[in-house]
Design a protein around this motif. Structure first.
Motif, PDB file in Angstrom:
ATOM      1  N   PRO A  11      -0.107  -1.797   5.665  1.00 36.62           N
ATOM      2  CA  PRO A  11       1.130  -1.937   4.882  1.00 36.62           C
ATOM      3  C   PRO A  11       0.921  -2.650   3.554  1.00 36.62           C
ATOM      4  CG  PRO A  11       1.100  -3.524   6.678  1.00 36.62           C
ATOM      5  CD  PRO A  11      -0.087  -2.617   6.884  1.00 36.62           C
ATOM      6  N   LYS A  12      -0.108  -3.493   3.474  1.00 37.50           N
ATOM      7  CA  LYS A  12      -0.322  -4.317   2.290  1.00 37.50           C
ATOM      8  C   LYS A  12      -1.711  -4.099   1.705  1.00 37.50           C
ATOM      9  CE  LYS A  12       2.136  -7.028   1.081  1.00 37.50           C
ATOM     10  NZ  LYS A  12       3.290  -6.921   0.132  1.00 37.50           N
ATOM     11  N   ASN A  52       0.862  -1.177   0.000  1.00 37.72           N
ATOM     12  CA  ASN A  52       0.000   0.000   0.000  1.00 37.72           C
ATOM     13  C   ASN A  52       0.902   1.232   0.000  1.00 37.72           C
ATOM     14  OD1 ASN A  52      -2.302   1.603   0.172  1.00 37.72           O
ATOM     15  ND2 ASN A  52      -2.375   1.507   2.411  1.00 37.72           N
ATOM     16  N   PRO A  53       0.865   2.053  -1.054  1.00 34.99           N
ATOM     17  CA  PRO A  53       1.814   3.166  -1.131  1.00 34.99           C
ATOM     18  C   PRO A  53       1.705   4.107   0.064  1.00 34.99           C
ATOM     19  CG  PRO A  53       0.683   2.863  -3.229  1.00 34.99           C
ATOM     20  CD  PRO A  53      -0.024   1.994  -2.226  1.00 34.99           C
ATOM     21  N   SER A  54       2.836   4.421   0.659  1.00 40.80           N
ATOM     22  CA  SER A  54       2.911   5.348   1.785  1.00 40.80           C
ATOM     23  C   SER A  54       3.392   6.700   1.281  1.00 40.80           C
ATOM     24  CB  SER A  54       3.879   4.811   2.839  1.00 40.80           C
ATOM     25  OG  SER A  54       4.285   5.832   3.727  1.00 40.80           O
ATOM     26  N   PRO A  55       2.606   7.760   1.443  1.00 42.63           N
ATOM     27  CA  PRO A  55       3.047   9.087   0.980  1.00 42.63           C
ATOM     28  C   PRO A  55       4.394   9.491   1.553  1.00 42.63           C
ATOM     29  CG  PRO A  55       0.713   9.143   1.512  1.00 42.63           C
ATOM     30  CD  PRO A  55       1.230   7.810   1.975  1.00 42.63           C
ATOM     31  N   ALA A  56       4.657   9.152   2.816  1.00 40.35           N
ATOM     32  CA  ALA A  56       5.937   9.523   3.427  1.00 40.35           C
ATOM     33  C   ALA A  56       7.101   8.820   2.729  1.00 40.35           C
ATOM     34  CB  ALA A  56       5.919   9.186   4.915  1.00 40.35           C
ATOM     35  N   ASP A  80      -2.067 -11.195   8.227  1.00 44.20           N
ATOM     36  CA  ASP A  80      -2.877 -11.669   9.349  1.00 44.20           C
ATOM     37  C   ASP A  80      -4.370 -11.542   9.061  1.00 44.20           C
ATOM     38  OD1 ASP A  80      -3.219  -8.945   9.459  1.00 44.20           O
ATOM     39  OD2 ASP A  80      -2.455  -8.692  11.508  1.00 44.20           O
ATOM     40  N   ARG A  81      -4.721 -11.184   7.822  1.00 42.06           N
ATOM     41  CA  ARG A  81      -6.103 -11.011   7.368  1.00 42.06           C
ATOM     42  C   ARG A  81      -6.810  -9.837   8.043  1.00 42.06           C
ATOM     43  NH1 ARG A  81      -5.242 -16.435   7.581  1.00 42.06           N
ATOM     44  NH2 ARG A  81      -5.619 -17.645   5.694  1.00 42.06           N
ATOM     45  N   SER A  82      -6.061  -8.905   8.569  1.00 40.47           N
ATOM     46  CA  SER A  82      -6.671  -7.711   9.155  1.00 40.47           C
ATOM     47  C   SER A  82      -7.366  -6.918   8.055  1.00 40.47           C
ATOM     48  CB  SER A  82      -5.604  -6.845   9.837  1.00 40.47           C
ATOM     49  OG  SER A  82      -4.558  -6.524   8.925  1.00 40.47           O
ATOM     50  N   PRO A  83      -8.458  -6.211   8.390  1.00 39.67           N
ATOM     51  CA  PRO A  83      -9.172  -5.436   7.372  1.00 39.67           C
ATOM     52  C   PRO A  83      -8.275  -4.364   6.765  1.00 39.67           C
ATOM     53  CG  PRO A  83     -10.488  -5.660   9.379  1.00 39.67           C
ATOM     54  CD  PRO A  83      -9.111  -6.150   9.718  1.00 39.67           C
ATOM     55  N   PHE A  84      -8.462  -4.116   5.479  1.00 38.54           N
ATOM     56  CA  PHE A  84      -7.669  -3.092   4.824  1.00 38.54           C
ATOM     57  C   PHE A  84      -8.109  -1.705   5.265  1.00 38.54           C
ATOM     58  CE2 PHE A  84      -7.162   0.047   1.452  1.00 38.54           C
ATOM     59  CZ  PHE A  84      -5.774  -0.005   1.293  1.00 38.54           C
ATOM     60  N   GLU A 138     -12.783  -9.935  -1.083  1.00 39.70           N
ATOM     61  CA  GLU A 138     -12.195  -9.627   0.215  1.00 39.70           C
ATOM     62  C   GLU A 138     -10.969  -8.752  -0.020  1.00 39.70           C
ATOM     63  OE1 GLU A 138     -11.447 -12.911   2.991  1.00 39.70           O
ATOM     64  OE2 GLU A 138     -12.700 -14.178   1.714  1.00 39.70           O
ATOM     65  N   ARG A 139     -10.651  -7.923   0.992  1.00 43.46           N
ATOM     66  CA  ARG A 139      -9.449  -7.101   0.901  1.00 43.46           C
ATOM     67  C   ARG A 139      -8.812  -7.026   2.290  1.00 43.46           C
ATOM     68  NH1 ARG A 139      -9.252  -0.953  -1.399  1.00 43.46           N
ATOM     69  NH2 ARG A 139     -11.208  -0.906  -0.250  1.00 43.46           N
ATOM     70  N   HIS A 140      -7.586  -7.516   2.396  1.00 42.79           N
ATOM     71  CA  HIS A 140      -6.866  -7.536   3.663  1.00 42.79           C
ATOM     72  C   HIS A 140      -5.746  -6.504   3.653  1.00 42.79           C
ATOM     73  CE1 HIS A 140      -9.063 -11.204   4.362  1.00 42.79           C
ATOM     74  NE2 HIS A 140      -8.420 -11.853   3.398  1.00 42.79           N
TER      75      HIS A 140
END
Length: 257
Positions: free
Chosen positions: A242-243, A144-148, A233-237, A227-229
């Motif tokens: 990070p991903k 997931n692109p991080s602006p920083a 760890d399958r955490s919600p996006f 679905e989108r993680h």
């Protein structure tokens, strides 16, 4: 389609295999998905088999596909040494050629981000969709692109990681990045240092996929994101995840009019 770029960085497959030998945090996620799917499974951009081989060890019918013969040579050697019945395909992921159909197709560890232009991305997504069994799943895994991080200056290198060289010595990896906003490509220069002296340099370029853009590309390729993680760890996006791990199934192709 444009030719794939920067893949010479993977010519030294033995060093690559050593560099990522300790990367294991993503393996359980893909292994679980493969076991749940039951096979057949296709890993796209499988490299030296870091994830493919654990799936084979679990008894799942798995095929590995990669465009780099050097990587596949290591993968074949490793599977043969263990007596694992893995099929290895030397192919471009934008044109997957096989009579087989798969319950699960996946691309792990940002591999899709080597596809820099729109035609290449859509060719891969479409080709992957076409080799799915009815009801089959396509898993995509990009950062997931991080602006920083995108704002880092190329003249401000930073410590990226430490790795073990083929001779067993430790290397410090220093990275410098520059982001081209026009093409959405992030360019990395990685210097591998031993005692402060460079022993090798790699240049890697990764296309950044922004969240809504990636959803739109999937829809354009006839894929439904179910679905989108945000991590393995399958955490919600979320926007700070990070991903981006997308679980896709074949849907209706929505072409612009």
């Amino acid at each position: 389609m444009k030719p794939l770029q920067d893949l010479a960085v993977y010519d030294d497959a033995d060093f690559y295999d050593r560099e990522f030998a300790t990367r294991e945090h993503d393996v359980p996620f893909f292994l679980d998905q493969a076991v749940r799917a039951g096979g057949p499974v296709l890993e796209v951009a499988c490299g030296t088999g870091r994830i493919t081989l654990p799936i084979a060890r679990a008894g799942v019918d798995v095929t590995g596909l990669d465009v780099m013969p050097s990587m596949l040579a290591v993968a074949r050697r490793r599977s043969a040494a263990e007596g694992l019945p893995v099929e290895w395909l030397e192919q471009d992921c934008r044109d997957i050629r096989t009579d087989r159909r798969f319950a699960l197709v996946f691309s792990a560890t940002n591999a899709m981000q080597h596809l820099h232009d729109l035609d290449s991305v859509l060719a891969f997504l479409t080709s992957a969709r076409e080799v799915l069994l009815p009801g089959g799943t396509l898993l995509l895994d990009v950062f997931n692109p991080s602006p920083a991080k995108l704002a880092r200056r190329p003249d401000a290198p930073y410590h990226h990681k430490s790795v073990t060289d083929l001779d067993g010595t430790e290397l410090d990896v220093r990275a410098a990045t520059g982001y081209d906003a026009a093409t959405q490509v992030l360019h990395f220069t990685l210097d591998y240092l031993r005692g402060g002296e460079p022993v090798r340099t790699k240049k890697v370029s990764m296309r950044c996929f922004f969240p809504e853009e990636l959803l739109a590309l999937c829809r354009l390729a006839g894929l439904e994101v179910v679905e989108r993680h945000g991590d393995y760890d399958r955490s919600p996006f979320t926007g700070t995840s990070p991903k981006q791990i997308l679980v896709c199934r074949a849907g209706t192709v929505n072409r612009p009019r």
